[in-house]
Structures are given as C-alpha cells and as structure tokens.
Design an enzyme around this catalytic site. Structure first.
Site, PDB file in Angstrom:
ATOM      1  N   ARG A   1       0.837  -1.205   0.000  1.00 37.40           N
ATOM      2  CA  ARG A   1       0.000   0.000   0.000  1.00 37.40           C
ATOM      3  C   ARG A   1       0.872   1.255   0.000  1.00 37.40           C
ATOM      4  O   ARG A   1       0.537   2.244  -0.660  1.00 37.40           O
ATOM      5  CB  ARG A   1      -0.939   0.005   1.210  1.00 37.40           C
ATOM      6  CG  ARG A   1      -2.032  -1.063   1.152  1.00 37.40           C
ATOM      7  CD  ARG A   1      -3.004  -0.909   2.305  1.00 37.40           C
ATOM      8  NE  ARG A   1      -3.714   0.344   2.238  1.00 37.40           N
ATOM      9  CZ  ARG A   1      -4.185   1.000   3.298  1.00 37.40           C
ATOM     10  NH1 ARG A   1      -3.981   0.538   4.524  1.00 37.40           N
ATOM     11  NH2 ARG A   1      -4.833   2.149   3.150  1.00 37.40           N
TER      12      ARG A   1
ATOM     13  N   CYS B   1      -0.597   6.647   8.884  1.00 37.44           N
ATOM     14  CA  CYS B   1      -0.939   5.351   8.308  1.00 37.44           C
ATOM     15  C   CYS B   1      -2.056   5.595   7.310  1.00 37.44           C
ATOM     16  O   CYS B   1      -2.006   6.563   6.553  1.00 37.44           O
ATOM     17  CB  CYS B   1      -1.339   4.362   9.408  1.00 37.44           C
ATOM     18  SG  CYS B   1      -2.666   4.950  10.482  1.00 37.44           S
TER      19      CYS B   1
END
Length: 284
Positions: free
Chosen positions: A184, A241
C-alpha cells in the site's frame, strides 16, 4: 506502579480484580465493523469493557467546515472523556487495552488516553492470544462499572494537520513514518482509499514489524535499533498510516524503545489523498 506502555498477561492477571484498574477490549475488523463487538459478547477478559473503533474511538460525523478528516477522525476530547467516564475510568485508574491483532487497535486507545492527559495506560502485550496461551479465564458477563470521574488534562502527545505535513515536505525537520503495509505504501493493491501511494518523503515502517512471531512486541533494544535506522533524530517523527489507527502502534513502539516525542497525523493517508492538490508519491 503505573504501566505506561506494555503489560504482560501474567502481570495483568495478578491485578485483574483491582477496583482501580479498567480493562478495555478493542477488537475490531476493518472489513466487518461489528465483528469485534460480537467477539466481545461471545467471550472477553473478565470485567473488560468494549471500545468500538468507529463509535468510541472515532467521530465519523461530518466536520463542521464540511471537510473530510479521514476514515477515523478523532472525536472531540470532551466527548472521549465522557466515554471514559462511562467505562468507569477516573484520574487514578490504570487502564489496560487489548485486542487480538497484536495491538493494532489497542494502541489507538493507548494513544488517545495520552491525548487527554492520562498516562497510566498500557497495551496487553500479545493481546488475547497471550492471555489464552496461559489458560487464563474469559467471561461473558457484561460489566456495569460505576461512572468514573476522569478529568480532561493537558495532552501528553502532539498532533499535526495536513498543512504542517505539507510544510514538513518543503522544509523537512521530522521524518514522516508510514505504518501501512509495504504494498500500500508503494501504491499497489490499495483497497481502502481512492488513491494509492504515499506522502512524498515518507519512510515505511509496517506496524507488524514491531512484533515478534508470537505477537508480542520486540525487545526495546531491537525496536530502538530498527526505528533509529529510519529516524536517526529519535522522536522527530510524524507518524501516519491510512487513517490514524496503526500509526499509534508505531508511536507505542517508539515509547517502548525510549524514543518519545513523535507526533500523530490523525487524518493520515485517507485525508491526505482526498485533496488532489496534495502531492503523491509511489514506489519504494
């Protein structure tokens, strides 16, 4: 003795009946938001209250200015204090947070208590699996603690917003540390947010890299060596994040490693990528 980072299952078991302690179950599944509550109702640590990530540890109502604050925006500090009081938490309460995901969600509660000025909070090292590995008891009883009287105190932690992150890109003074999985981070296999990639200049520290094979945190010395390689200036870090949840795991690891002072970007990638004017990087 106050616990401010981690606590072992053995240590918690010895204090579980202490009236000045509060255990909070933070189990969650991003793909199935009610899975944690169902698991809690099926069995939990005796006396544990339940914290739902979306309802207790976030405020998903639209922002007053109509802007998007990410997938798990923080609630108002006063609203979170009211939730803590409902859980029976007072100023002198030792809080212990746990989940079954290596602290992935419990660390969010750990950080949020520090955010409202409460230092006596720790994460159960190894979570529910560590508890069960010792054959310790579980319960189905739903506790009804007397309402607590915790007050709102000066924050023990720092947050930054998107503007400050943008300024840090232009004039870097802190390392931006991204807790998402490496694919990701590189902009591959993005399933949670509409845009793949990362904040330019960020470094990747997948939160699971803080853990040993048994789900407990690595020793402090090992964490310090690994994190120092990414952040040579110690706490001069902006943690982020996808939505400000697993970034707290890296913040906890830094505290365990003796590297305090890092800031959280609560909106994280989900807020960042929602504005096409903000720069995006891909690849390693």
């Amino acid at each position: 003795m106050r616990y401010t980072t981690l606590i072992s299952a053995q240590e918690l078991a010895a204090r579980l009946s202490d009236p000045d302690w509060a255990v909070i179950d933070c189990r969650h599944d991003l793909a199935s938001p009610d899975a944690g509550l169902l698991a809690y109702e099926a069995a939990h640590l005796p006396g544990a209250r339940f914290a739902h990530l979306d309802r207790a540890l976030s405020d998903k109502r639209p922002a007053p200015d109509g802007g998007f604050r990410g997938r798990h925006p923080l609630p108002a500090r006063e609203a979170f204090i009211d939730t803590l009081r409902d859980w029976g938490v007072g100023d002198d309460t030792q809080v212990v947070a746990y989940d079954a995901q290596g602290g992935m969600f419990a660390a969010r509660l750990w950080w949020m208590l520090r955010w409202v000025g409460h230092e006596a909070v720790a994460v159960l090292d190894g979570g529910l699996p560590a508890w069960q590995a010792l054959g310790l008891p579980l319960s189905t009883e739903l506790p009804r603690p007397p309402r607590g009287a915790i007050g709102l105190h000066p924050s023990l932690v720092e947050t930054v917003d998107a503007r400050q992150v943008l300024d840090n890109i232009a004039r870097p003074t802190r390392v931006i540390l991204d807790a998402r999985a490496p694919d990701r981070f590189r902009g591959e296999n993005e399933t949670l947010d509409p845009v793949g990639g990362h904040i330019p200049g960020a470094k990747n520290r997948f939160f699971k890299d803080n853990l040993q094979a048994d789900g407990r945190f690595k020793p402090a010395e090992q964490l310090r060596a690994e994190l120092s390689a990414l952040a040579p200036e110690g706490g001069a870090v902006i943690a982020q994040c996808g939505s400000g949840v697993t970034a707290c795991h890296n913040l906890l690891a830094m505290e365990v490693a003796g590297m305090p002072g890092a800031a959280l970007y609560p909106g994280s990638w989900s807020e960042w990528c929602a504005d096409p004017a903000r720069p995006v990087a891909t690849g390693a």
